[in-house]
Scaffold this motif. Sequence first.
Motif, short mmCIF file in Angstrom:
data_model
loop_
_atom_site.label_atom_id
_atom_site.label_comp_id
_atom_site.label_asym_id
_atom_site.label_seq_id
_atom_site.Cartn_x
_atom_site.Cartn_y
_atom_site.Cartn_z
N LEU A 31 -10.74 17.57 -6.46
CA LEU A 31 -10.68 16.13 -6.65
C LEU A 31 -11.64 15.67 -7.73
O LEU A 31 -11.33 14.83 -8.55
N GLU A 32 -12.84 16.22 -7.69
CA GLU A 32 -13.84 15.89 -8.70
C GLU A 32 -14.34 17.20 -9.26
O GLU A 32 -13.99 18.27 -8.78
N ARG A 51 0.82 -1.21 0.00
CA ARG A 51 0.00 0.00 0.00
C ARG A 51 0.85 1.25 0.00
O ARG A 51 0.51 2.26 -0.60
N PHE A 66 -4.48 6.07 3.31
CA PHE A 66 -5.31 6.46 2.17
C PHE A 66 -4.59 7.51 1.33
O PHE A 66 -4.51 7.40 0.10
N ASP A 105 -14.79 3.97 0.87
CA ASP A 105 -14.76 5.36 1.36
C ASP A 105 -15.44 6.30 0.37
O ASP A 105 -16.22 7.16 0.75
N GLU A 152 5.78 12.64 -28.29
CA GLU A 152 7.07 12.32 -27.68
C GLU A 152 8.18 12.43 -28.71
O GLU A 152 9.27 12.93 -28.44
N SER A 207 -10.53 2.49 -0.41
CA SER A 207 -10.86 3.80 -0.96
C SER A 207 -12.16 3.73 -1.77
O SER A 207 -12.89 4.72 -1.85
N ARG A 254 -18.76 17.84 -17.19
CA ARG A 254 -19.61 16.66 -17.15
C ARG A 254 -21.08 17.08 -17.08
O ARG A 254 -21.45 17.97 -16.33
N GLN A 269 -1.59 5.89 -0.47
CA GLN A 269 -1.90 4.92 -1.52
C GLN A 269 -2.77 5.50 -2.63
O GLN A 269 -2.47 5.35 -3.81
N THR A 270 -3.85 6.16 -2.25
CA THR A 270 -4.86 6.54 -3.23
C THR A 270 -4.55 7.88 -3.88
O THR A 270 -4.95 8.13 -5.00
N ALA A 307 -6.81 10.93 -10.25
CA ALA A 307 -7.50 12.02 -10.94
C ALA A 307 -7.44 11.91 -12.46
O ALA A 307 -7.34 12.91 -13.16
N GLY A 308 -7.49 10.68 -12.98
CA GLY A 308 -7.56 10.51 -14.42
C GLY A 308 -6.20 10.40 -15.10
O GLY A 308 -6.11 10.23 -16.31
N LEU A 309 -5.11 10.47 -14.33
CA LEU A 309 -3.78 10.28 -14.91
C LEU A 309 -3.59 8.80 -15.24
O LEU A 309 -4.41 7.96 -14.86
N SER A 310 -2.51 8.49 -15.94
CA SER A 310 -2.31 7.10 -16.34
C SER A 310 -1.06 6.45 -15.74
O SER A 310 -1.11 5.34 -15.25
N LYS A 338 -11.92 6.61 -15.60
CA LYS A 338 -11.49 7.93 -16.06
C LYS A 338 -10.60 7.83 -17.29
O LYS A 338 -10.70 8.64 -18.21
N ASN A 339 -9.72 6.83 -17.33
CA ASN A 339 -8.89 6.61 -18.52
C ASN A 339 -9.78 6.35 -19.72
O ASN A 339 -9.58 6.91 -20.80
N THR A 395 -8.68 2.60 -16.02
CA THR A 395 -9.72 3.01 -15.08
C THR A 395 -10.86 3.65 -15.87
O THR A 395 -10.73 3.95 -17.05
N ASP A 428 -8.02 22.53 -14.62
CA ASP A 428 -7.39 21.61 -15.56
C ASP A 428 -5.90 21.43 -15.33
O ASP A 428 -5.21 20.81 -16.14
N ARG A 474 5.37 15.97 -21.21
CA ARG A 474 5.52 14.76 -20.43
C ARG A 474 7.00 14.45 -20.22
O ARG A 474 7.77 14.42 -21.18
N LYS A 533 -3.17 6.20 -11.31
CA LYS A 533 -4.42 6.58 -11.93
C LYS A 533 -5.07 7.77 -11.24
O LYS A 533 -6.23 8.09 -11.51
N ARG A 565 -13.90 23.62 -23.28
CA ARG A 565 -13.97 22.52 -22.34
C ARG A 565 -15.39 22.07 -22.08
O ARG A 565 -16.28 22.89 -21.93
#
Lengths: 503, 386
Positions: free
Chosen positions: A358-359, A117, A414, B298, B155, B295, B180, A417-418, A426-429, B353-354, B351, A339, A462, A424, B177
């Motif tokens: 966060l959202e 974790r 939390f 949660d 890249e 999570s 949602r 880990q989260t 907040a939508g990252l990869s 979101k992905n 995920t 953004d 990136r 992942k 933009r």
Amino acid sequence: MKKNHTTGEIFSAGLADDLGDLQGLILSGYNHLDHVAYWFLHFSRPTLSRAWLAALLPHVTTGDWRQPDGRVGKPETTLNLAFTPHGLAALSFPSASLQSFPEEFLTGMSAPERSRRLGDTGASAPACWEIGTPEREAVAPIDVLVILQAPTPERLRELEDIWQVHHGHHEVSAHAPVQIGALLSTEREHFGFADGISQPEISGSPGRSQSPTDTVAAGEFVLGYLNAYTMLPPTPTVPALADPRHGLPPVRHRQAEGTRDFGRNGTYLVFRKLAQDVAAFRRYVHAHEPPEARGLLAAKMVGRWPSGAPLVWAPTADDLAFSHAPQNNTFSYHLDDPDGLRCPIGAHIRRAHPRDGLERDATQSLLTTSRHRIIRRGIPYGPPLPEGVFEDDGQERGLFFVCLNADIKRQFEFIQQTWMNDPKFAGLSHDRDPLVGDNLDPTAPDALPRHLTIQASPFRKRYTNLPRFVRVRGGGYFFMPSMAALRFLAGSQTVSEGKEANG
Amino acid sequence: VTGERKVKQRALTVIAPVRPGATQDLRAVLANIGKRLDSDPDLRFRESPSTHFARFVLVTDSGPEDRLVFTSTHDGSWREYLQELVRTTGRGMDTIWQFCSPYRPGDALRMESWTRFVKAHQQREQMFFAAYPGVSTYAVMNNARLRAALEQLLENASPNTLQTLSSLLSADMHVQRKRRTADTKTPAWAGRLIEHLVGIDQSPGNPNTRMRSAPPVTMLEDHGAHNALTIVAPIKNSWWPRLFLHLLLGIGHLTVRRAWGSLSGITSIHFARWLILDRKGTLLFESNYDGNWESYIDEFVDVSSSGLNGIWANCVGFPPRGCRDLESLKDVIRRHQHPVPLFYSAYPMLTVKNILADNSLSVALHALLNSGDIAQVLAGSYETVL
């Protein structure tokens, strides 16, 4: 990093009446005491541990700073204590009652599933630690963490010498060498940034709040009070029979008759020794940007400029107008930077505390983040790496990360880990916290990509193959009991005697 | 440039009783196949282009007999999907279902007998949620590859090219933009009403409670970007909870059909289904969720506590104070949760979101490349524009 504390304030739901029962570290980082010693001790003769504790008790710093004459004064030096399950058992804490502690506290930070974790892998795995490594735990497990704080190194040294003798008399030995931390003269952490700016406020403490979003229910940090779910946090208990002197308060629920509340006014303490590879950090920034853009890249990783000015307010250059409270902490991701074009979505401070970003729903986001906060009490160790040096000088340096929370799993773990280590988030990869995340570890290579994505229009930027700049060198989960619970553990005094000794 | 093709995602649930005494052997078989699902020659979900997720679960402590539950989320028609399963998983299915009494060896190898078996033992869900309805398994994976290719393009582009492109595409003009839109979040008043109706206690509760995790379940978790949750819980034995649950799931089913991206505000669920079994006596819930169990729970509690309370308060053992009693909630979930020894995901590293982001990218690129002028310019047919 720390917050000044003045007593006489009214806290929510009776906390104000119990200041003398709380260990002082919960309410204050002792801002005026820049030198800290962490002692990881082992009771070689458990039969002497109670006497050791009893003698220490009158010197424990509480949250009540009134002097005998009634004036409120800052303590000249401080002492605080926190225990592992093994230490509690050595102090004759009823063994069956240990099960009323949470699982993560009982298994400890070095358990394999916790390492997964926390991202404690490769060179950060518990087997490589200096403090709390399983190998050493098998011989001389950590029983108690003693934290001393003093205004000067000399004063700290004096305290250490005094207590060293005391330990010797009670056959209390060292699990690991004493760890000394001190604020750097720059008042920044080793990478060069102001730290500890965003700190939650315990609900009900008036006049100090920088922003209402930082006010968090008392039960998130102190057991025995309503938490962010308007519930009483789960608390460790002992049978009433084990507490014949009634030193502990009863559990506040009718279904809990016959049990006494060991946890009330206590909290959980997380300790981590985090070594910072400052040279590697500088080299990475140096190698990836021309001179004029290096400051910005480093700031994008952190989310702040060295002065502490947030990128949300100062997107292109450090700006001292935003480096102090309240400007350095009153900003909204939702309104000002949804953004991540200023402060990247994956920047260190945006992961550690996502605020309203966060959202897409700001209110929801604030509710969620309010349930995953920690009070930080960390301090740097080791000498700074001189400016302009790009090769490691072999000196150890880093941060003693110390945090307090009522629920290690839901708060500290939390966040780790989260938010910090989840690729992942907040939508990252493929990104992790660029500063402290479990990025590429040369000693434990895997095939997973480690990127740093900096949002920009029209194209994101990136950076790839981000190395791990922070290595975990040790750590543990501790319980920091109330004064009443300490007296119960010492087994020597009644409540009234205890109060006198403490006054 | 391809055209758009709409697909419908469906949930398939097949439940059959395990032969008396065969449960242990079946458990071993499932665990064994589950461990090496990627290379199993007989259960080749990976070759089934319609399957998003699939799993087998043994339900052993509910009802008089042990049961095997197979669920999958798939694209397209029921009949075509069964055909596909026979082709790609027939032999594996045959090995597994042989442990169930109504199954005759060989049934899963032929379309006719397989259809008969599935028809006889499938259960309809009361409520089904999909985070990205209309996006096929193929599209999910294709979009992810498209995104990776674009990332690669950026890249490999020289700094000069990027610089030129950046300056030419003046940012302000092009930023449009989308926030949602579809939101299925329960309104606050409805939430309060629901909690009142199921009798949630608002007092602080007993702090002398402590959750213990269930090792067999936790061992199987956190091996990819998402996890599988299956809960089987008895419904309270009285008319009101049963009626209320039916009503709520019925209303819910209609509402979540409009959802895009989130179930009542929760953005980490790919698919979820709710089934009422055993003549209204049992509730089965399953979800495919992103991230770690703690999570996920949660987030559920943070974002959708009234929905959670409204449904689960009708089940035996749900904490009287509802899900804000997080410790008791997690405890009761772990107690009713069943390990998923055999779990298949078509895209284990993506995920919700992905998938949504990749989808937006793909839609936008398709639109761009399909708009006449641009398509011609990029195709090199300058003259038509001139």
